[in-house]
Motif scaffolding. Structure first.
Motif, mmCIF file in Angstrom:
data_model
loop_
_atom_site.group_PDB
_atom_site.id
_atom_site.type_symbol
_atom_site.label_atom_id
_atom_site.label_comp_id
_atom_site.label_asym_id
_atom_site.label_seq_id
_atom_site.Cartn_x
_atom_site.Cartn_y
_atom_site.Cartn_z
ATOM 1 N N VAL A 95 -3.920 -0.329 0.215
ATOM 2 C CA VAL A 95 -5.394 -0.659 0.380
ATOM 3 C C VAL A 95 -5.480 -1.593 1.868
ATOM 4 O O VAL A 95 -6.281 -1.062 2.770
ATOM 5 N N TYR A 137 4.440 1.943 -1.073
ATOM 6 C CA TYR A 137 3.239 2.745 -1.294
ATOM 7 C C TYR A 137 3.057 3.873 -0.351
ATOM 8 O O TYR A 137 3.955 4.225 0.734
ATOM 9 N N MET A 173 -6.176 -4.255 -9.583
ATOM 10 C CA MET A 173 -7.105 -2.965 -9.477
ATOM 11 C C MET A 173 -8.353 -3.233 -8.760
ATOM 12 O O MET A 173 -8.950 -2.650 -8.069
ATOM 13 N N PHE A 198 -7.168 5.647 -6.086
ATOM 14 C CA PHE A 198 -5.777 4.993 -6.352
ATOM 15 C C PHE A 198 -5.213 5.787 -7.417
ATOM 16 O O PHE A 198 -5.739 6.273 -8.266
ATOM 17 N N GLU A 229 0.745 -1.647 -9.198
ATOM 18 C CA GLU A 229 -0.684 -1.850 -8.817
ATOM 19 C C GLU A 229 -0.374 -2.767 -7.569
ATOM 20 O O GLU A 229 -1.601 -2.412 -6.646
ATOM 21 N N VAL A 233 -0.339 -0.513 -4.737
ATOM 22 C CA VAL A 233 -1.707 0.196 -4.137
ATOM 23 C C VAL A 233 -2.415 -1.002 -3.547
ATOM 24 O O VAL A 233 -3.167 -0.477 -2.305
ATOM 25 N N ALA A 266 -8.681 -4.237 -5.316
ATOM 26 C CA ALA A 266 -8.233 -3.038 -4.526
ATOM 27 C C ALA A 266 -9.610 -2.329 -4.282
ATOM 28 O O ALA A 266 -10.108 -2.158 -3.300
#
Ligand code: BDP
Length: 695
Positions: A109, A86, A52, A71, A102, A105, A55
């Motif tokens: 991104v 995603y 995270m 997020f 994660e 995510v 990201a």
């Protein structure tokens, strides 16, 4: 009056801009890969190494839009997204990146940033992305001594001697580049595996890399040497049915997982090209693969067992994988995947798909593509390979009737297998630009994008890559995209038109050597082209080796009949006289000459195209590519001269008048020896000289 003045001023400014042309970008070494348009000052990686945080850092550093990006790791899991899919939700309040995990995510991104750089952002709406393949694998053929088999970009990226102590920035940059494409698996070492990789000393080194890669969603695998129990375990045998051997592998797997809990599993080359395997002990591929599969199964690992097997006695190497594997269909454990090269021989610029894809109904299979340009001009030639891989994935095997494409067999759609995967033999080394040729980066990029979404067209991917790696100016994008799109087919034209194959020189596989002999008949070009006074080509019909019969109908008959066999593969499947009439009405000899010539002319055209975009590229990259396109054009001539002058000793036919004159005699070319090993790329200066003005 005022309006007039403004109009006048604007037109003068526009005129000035037009005269000055584009502003030449500052020089760069290409290390930034496809992140170039995002950042010209180097890679700004997150100091915190959690998924995270990475990201968040990417957004903070590189997101240029005004909206907030939120997020959302979904608490109520959405099954349609799986582990890595995603959703990008765009609305007037901002953008949200949603996933069950994660890693998902982070992938979202990178998608968002790619859209930003390629002009594909939307104002409102939802974009959902789910990968087609579960394991999207890079195969490194890197050795502990830092050489890279068939690697043309310097030495190994993994500095084994300084690991685990020294951590180089490239390790994380590599993980990031892969994550940006969705590549989630990497096999660190050569399939011709050194047993040392499984020693505690090396596993500590591997662990360091695995730890760096983890937050980027990248899992580590190892190629193993089947004889390891004997060679490093002190056992008397490596027989897969021996109970001490079984225990040795079980213990080894437990040891690896205690150090690297998310270790992916093993890749195995067994009983091929001198590598040890179960057949050394009278056992089968299934015995060997299942023994290893059971060792990694308790930890969730898999075994990728290669179908690249052949021996010197086989009358037709193209048939061997099927002969060896079909009898074991249904006999492999469910965490074994049989890894099949796209074609039945060996990564040639054009091969038909391997018949084995269409023959195994109860076995999980995956495709292995080659990103490194072993047979496509190493890192000297500009060749965009996506069209070649897509040709394989889109091929119809007719296994369960029409529409049974290699893609649907390998992504699990056709047989609903428990796991699925795709692999690419990588072209990455320690050279500053990663891949040896600036345009070879496009092949790493394209492989990753294809592994995520095989429906993307070659053109879409090339377009994305160019905009992120160079500029999005249409005057650059369009001609360069056209050049890339043509480049694979053109390499086929100047290296091996009409289904010719394996006419390469010696161990290095660079340049032509169709006359060469070898210690093994199946390592000699003559085994494949079979040129003689009666004609050229390999008779693989039912009257010849019988390889056409390994394809499902209607393909078997289509390939078997010279009238229906696609001309691009005609000499792969048929042996034809030099004066055979092609569909155009021309003879085979003339068509070979003309196809080579087309390849030569197009390759020479790359030099002009590259010159025409000079203002849009920084000088450093422009110069480096320029040297290589010049060599590529000369190599095209060299291939034609060597191949056709040699064939001429049988055909006794002249080159058609509209073809350029050979610049060397057959004897000169035959005497020329490059003498490089399997991990060297030739110095352009050391190759036969050609005067391109004489074209
Ligand atoms: C061939 C290469 C050889 C590899 C082999 C393989 O020439 O170096 O070891 O494939 O895939 O393409 O195992």
């Amino acid at each position: 009056m005022k309006i007039f003045r403004i109009l006048f001023l604007t037109s003068v400014l526009a005129l000035l801009a037009a005269c000055n042309g584009p502003v030449k970008p500052e020089s760069t070494d290409g290390h930034q890969l496809w992140f170039y348009s995002m950042d010209n000052d180097g890679m700004n990686l997150s100091p915190e190494k959690t998924t995270m945080a990475i990201a968040a850092n990417e957004i903070q550093e590189y997101w240029k839009g005004g909206q907030d990006v939120a997020f959302n790791v979904l608490e109520a899991k959405d099954e349609t997204l799986g582990n890595e899919g995603y959703r990008l939700v765009f609305d007037k309040n901002g953008i949200s990146v949603e996933s069950n995990t994660e890693t998902g995510v982070l992938y979202g991104v990178y998608d968002l940033l790619r859209r930003q750089e390629t002009g594909k952002l939307v104002k409102t709406g939802t974009i959902t992305e789910v990968p087609a393949f579960q394991y999207r694998v890079l195969n490194h053929w890197d050795n502990p001594d830092l050489t890279v088999e068939r690697g043309y970009a310097g030495q190994s990226l993994w500095k084994w001697e300084s690991l685990p102590g020294t951590i180089l920035p490239v390790y994380e940059e590599y993980a990031r580049a892969n994550a940006s494409l969705g590549i989630n698996s990497t096999v660190l070492n050569n399939v011709n595996a050194d047993p040392i990789m499984l020693t505690p000393e090396y596993l500590e080194k591997v662990k360091v890399l695995a730890d760096i890669f983890r937050p980027y969603g990248l899992k580590v695998f190892l190629s193993i040497n089947f004889a390891s129990p004997k060679r490093i375990g002190g056992l008397k045998t490596s027989d897969p049915l021996d109970k001490d051997v079984v225990k040795w592998w079980n213990d080894k797997a437990a040891e690896i997982y205690s150090i690297i809990p998310d270790f992916g599993g093993f890749l195995v080359k067994a009983n091929s090209e001198g590598q040890s395997g179960p057949q050394d002990y009278g056992r089968t591929h299934a015995d060997g693969a299942n023994m290893l599969a059971k060792a990694v199964k308790p930890f969730g690992g898999i075994v990728m067992w290669r179908a690249f097997v052949y021996d010197a006695q086989a009358p037709d190497r193209a048939m061997q994988a099927s002969l060896e594997f079909v009898p074991f269909d249904g006999k492999f454990d469910d965490n074994v995947i049989i890894q099949i090269k796209n074609g039945p021989i060996d990564f040639q610029p054009r091969e038909p798909f391997s018949p084995l894809f269409g023959q195994l109904e109860n076995t999980t299979v995956m495709a292995e593509m080659q990103i490194t340009q072993e047979y496509l001009g190493h890192s000297n030639h500009l060749v965009y390979l996506h069209p070649m891989w897509k040709e394989c994935l889109d091929s119809d095997t007719y296994q369960k009737g029409e529409g049974s494409t290699v893609r649907k067999i390998t992504d699990g759609q056709l047989h609903n297998r428990p796991i699925n995967a795709i692999a690419g033999v990588t072209n990455i080394g320690d050279s500053t630009n990663w891949c040896g040729h600036h345009f070879a980066q496009a092949n790493w990029y394209a492989y990753g994008r294809m592994a995520w979404n095989p429906d993307l067209s070659s053109e879409e991917i090339a377009d994305e890559w160019i905009r992120q790696t160079f500029t999005d100016d249409a005057d650059f994008v369009n001609p360069i995209k056209d050049l890339m799109m043509e480049s694979r087919e053109n390499t086929v034209r100047y290296e091996m038109p009409l289904g010719l194959h394996h006419t390469f020189a010696g161990a290095g596989h660079y340049g032509p050597g169709p006359w060469e002999g070898s210690i093994r008949p199946d390592w000699s070009p003559m085994y494949y082209h079979k040129a003689g006074v009666d004609g050229v080509g390999f008779d693989r019909t039912m009257k010849g080796s019988g390889n056409t019969g390994q394809y499902n109908e209607p393909l078997a008959s289509i390939y078997d009949n010279v009238e229906t066999c696609p001309e691009e593969l005609i000499l792969w499947f048929h042996h034809l006289p030099w004066d055979y009439k092609m569909k155009s009405g021309e003879t085979l000899w003339d068509t070979l000459c003309h196809t080579f010539q087309q390849g030569i002319d197009a390759a020479a055209g790359y030099i002009d195209t590259w010159a025409s975009v000079r203002d849009y590229v920084d000088e450093e990259r422009w110069n480096e590519v320029n040297v290589k396109v010049v060599r590529q054009a000369k190599d095209a001539l060299w291939w034609r001269d060597a191949t056709m002058l040699y064939f001429q000793t049988f055909s006794n036919l002249p080159f058609p008048e509209d073809c350029s004159e050979p610049q060397h005699t057959f004897e000169e070319l035959r005497r020329f020896r490059l003498g490089i090993s399997n991990y060297e790329t030739p110095d352009p200066e050391a190759l036969p000289e050609y005067d391109l003005s004489r074209l």
